[in-house]
Motif scaffolding. Structure first.
Motif, PDB file in Angstrom:
ATOM      1  N   LYS A   1      -5.879   2.805 -12.323  1.00  0.00           N
ATOM      2  CA  LYS A   1      -5.808   1.267 -11.773  1.00  0.00           C
ATOM      3  C   LYS A   1      -4.639   1.253 -11.107  1.00  0.00           C
ATOM      4  O   LYS A   1      -3.805   2.215 -11.062  1.00  0.00           O
ATOM      5  CB  LYS A   1      -4.668   1.068 -13.789  1.00  0.00           C
ATOM      6  CG  LYS A   1      -6.135   1.166 -14.726  1.00  0.00           C
ATOM      7  CD  LYS A   1      -5.292   1.164 -15.526  1.00  0.00           C
ATOM      8  CE  LYS A   1      -6.238   0.818 -16.955  1.00  0.00           C
ATOM      9  NZ  LYS A   1      -5.999   1.284 -18.690  1.00  0.00           N
ATOM     10  N   PRO A   2      -4.253   0.266 -10.830  1.00  0.00           N
ATOM     11  CA  PRO A   2      -2.909   0.116  -9.576  1.00  0.00           C
ATOM     12  C   PRO A   2      -1.768   0.611 -10.286  1.00  0.00           C
ATOM     13  O   PRO A   2      -1.706  -0.462 -11.130  1.00  0.00           O
ATOM     14  CB  PRO A   2      -3.312  -1.071  -8.431  1.00  0.00           C
ATOM     15  CG  PRO A   2      -4.323  -1.570  -9.550  1.00  0.00           C
ATOM     16  CD  PRO A   2      -4.899  -1.100 -10.848  1.00  0.00           C
ATOM     17  N   LYS A   3      -0.533   1.399  -9.655  1.00  0.00           N
ATOM     18  CA  LYS A   3       0.147   1.048  -9.868  1.00  0.00           C
ATOM     19  C   LYS A   3       1.884   0.551  -8.628  1.00  0.00           C
ATOM     20  O   LYS A   3       1.487   1.412  -7.487  1.00  0.00           O
ATOM     21  CB  LYS A   3       1.058   2.731  -9.983  1.00  0.00           C
ATOM     22  CG  LYS A   3       0.344   3.348 -11.196  1.00  0.00           C
ATOM     23  CD  LYS A   3       1.128   2.462 -12.521  1.00  0.00           C
ATOM     24  CE  LYS A   3       0.751   2.967 -13.969  1.00  0.00           C
ATOM     25  NZ  LYS A   3       1.492   3.005 -14.985  1.00  0.00           N
TER      26      LYS A   3
ATOM     27  N   ALA B   1     -12.063   6.363  -6.527  1.00  0.00           N
ATOM     28  CA  ALA B   1     -11.387   4.389  -6.639  1.00  0.00           C
ATOM     29  C   ALA B   1     -10.080   4.969  -7.254  1.00  0.00           C
ATOM     30  O   ALA B   1      -9.646   3.610  -7.401  1.00  0.00           O
ATOM     31  CB  ALA B   1     -12.762   5.274  -8.508  1.00  0.00           C
ATOM     32  N   PHE B   2      -9.431   6.194  -7.136  1.00  0.00           N
ATOM     33  CA  PHE B   2      -8.126   5.731  -7.362  1.00  0.00           C
ATOM     34  C   PHE B   2      -7.492   5.187  -5.768  1.00  0.00           C
ATOM     35  O   PHE B   2      -6.668   3.706  -6.268  1.00  0.00           O
ATOM     36  CB  PHE B   2      -7.245   7.816  -7.527  1.00  0.00           C
ATOM     37  CG  PHE B   2      -6.730   7.249  -7.482  1.00  0.00           C
ATOM     38  CD1 PHE B   2      -5.451   6.891  -8.481  1.00  0.00           C
ATOM     39  CD2 PHE B   2      -5.297   7.496  -6.372  1.00  0.00           C
ATOM     40  CE1 PHE B   2      -3.650   6.941  -8.794  1.00  0.00           C
ATOM     41  CE2 PHE B   2      -3.457   7.178  -5.931  1.00  0.00           C
ATOM     42  CZ  PHE B   2      -3.196   7.471  -7.401  1.00  0.00           C
ATOM     43  N   ASN B   3      -7.692   5.565  -4.833  1.00  0.00           N
ATOM     44  CA  ASN B   3      -7.670   5.565  -3.292  1.00  0.00           C
ATOM     45  C   ASN B   3      -7.780   3.608  -2.764  1.00  0.00           C
ATOM     46  O   ASN B   3      -7.294   3.034  -2.396  1.00  0.00           O
ATOM     47  CB  ASN B   3      -8.805   6.172  -2.667  1.00  0.00           C
ATOM     48  CG  ASN B   3      -8.032   7.237  -1.926  1.00  0.00           C
ATOM     49  OD1 ASN B   3      -6.317   7.561  -2.521  1.00  0.00           O
ATOM     50  ND2 ASN B   3      -8.420   8.304  -1.480  1.00  0.00           N
ATOM     51  N   ALA B   4      -9.012   3.174  -3.790  1.00  0.00           N
ATOM     52  CA  ALA B   4      -9.148   2.229  -4.030  1.00  0.00           C
ATOM     53  C   ALA B   4      -8.178   0.913  -4.195  1.00  0.00           C
ATOM     54  O   ALA B   4      -8.249  -0.323  -3.725  1.00  0.00           O
ATOM     55  CB  ALA B   4     -11.078   1.909  -4.423  1.00  0.00           C
ATOM     56  N   SER B   5      -8.044   1.551  -5.760  1.00  0.00           N
ATOM     57  CA  SER B   5      -7.257   0.424  -6.091  1.00  0.00           C
ATOM     58  C   SER B   5      -5.370   1.246  -6.135  1.00  0.00           C
ATOM     59  O   SER B   5      -4.618   0.152  -6.164  1.00  0.00           O
ATOM     60  CB  SER B   5      -7.680   1.257  -7.277  1.00  0.00           C
ATOM     61  OG  SER B   5      -7.318   2.041  -8.141  1.00  0.00           O
ATOM     62  N   ASN B   6      -5.532   1.714  -4.834  1.00  0.00           N
ATOM     63  CA  ASN B   6      -3.683   2.104  -5.095  1.00  0.00           C
ATOM     64  C   ASN B   6      -3.777   1.765  -2.990  1.00  0.00           C
ATOM     65  O   ASN B   6      -3.827   3.222  -2.692  1.00  0.00           O
ATOM     66  CB  ASN B   6      -3.076   3.353  -5.456  1.00  0.00           C
ATOM     67  CG  ASN B   6      -3.359   3.323  -6.556  1.00  0.00           C
ATOM     68  OD1 ASN B   6      -2.479   2.837  -7.653  1.00  0.00           O
ATOM     69  ND2 ASN B   6      -4.070   3.678  -7.442  1.00  0.00           N
TER      70      ASN B   6
END
Length: 77
Positions: A75-77, A17-22
């Protein structure tokens, strides 16, 4: 640049999930540790101001990943 997360076992779902949004950082597991990585291309050098900016952005990405671990929301940063 990289940071190693040793405080918690992180599920593959959280990593995915983190990789998909960042898009500028990648997280992966290796040897029981979770690594957060940001790759910088510097074939022809990096202006000084960019180094500072990239470090600040990487630190924000690490913070976002810790937030993702604790909340389960990437969440994207």
């Amino acid at each position: 640049m990289f940071s190693v997360v040793e405080s918690a076992r992180v599920s593959q779902d959280v990593i995915t999930a983190f990789n998909a949004s960042n898009s500028f950082v990648k997280v992966y597991s290796q040897g029981g540790k979770t690594i957060i990585m940001r790759y910088e291309v510097a074939d022809y050098g990096i202006p000084y101001g960019n180094i500072s900016s990239n470090l600040i952005n990487f630190a924000a990405s690490v913070e976002a990943f810790y937030d993702t671990i604790h909340t389960g929301e990437a969440k994207p940063k």
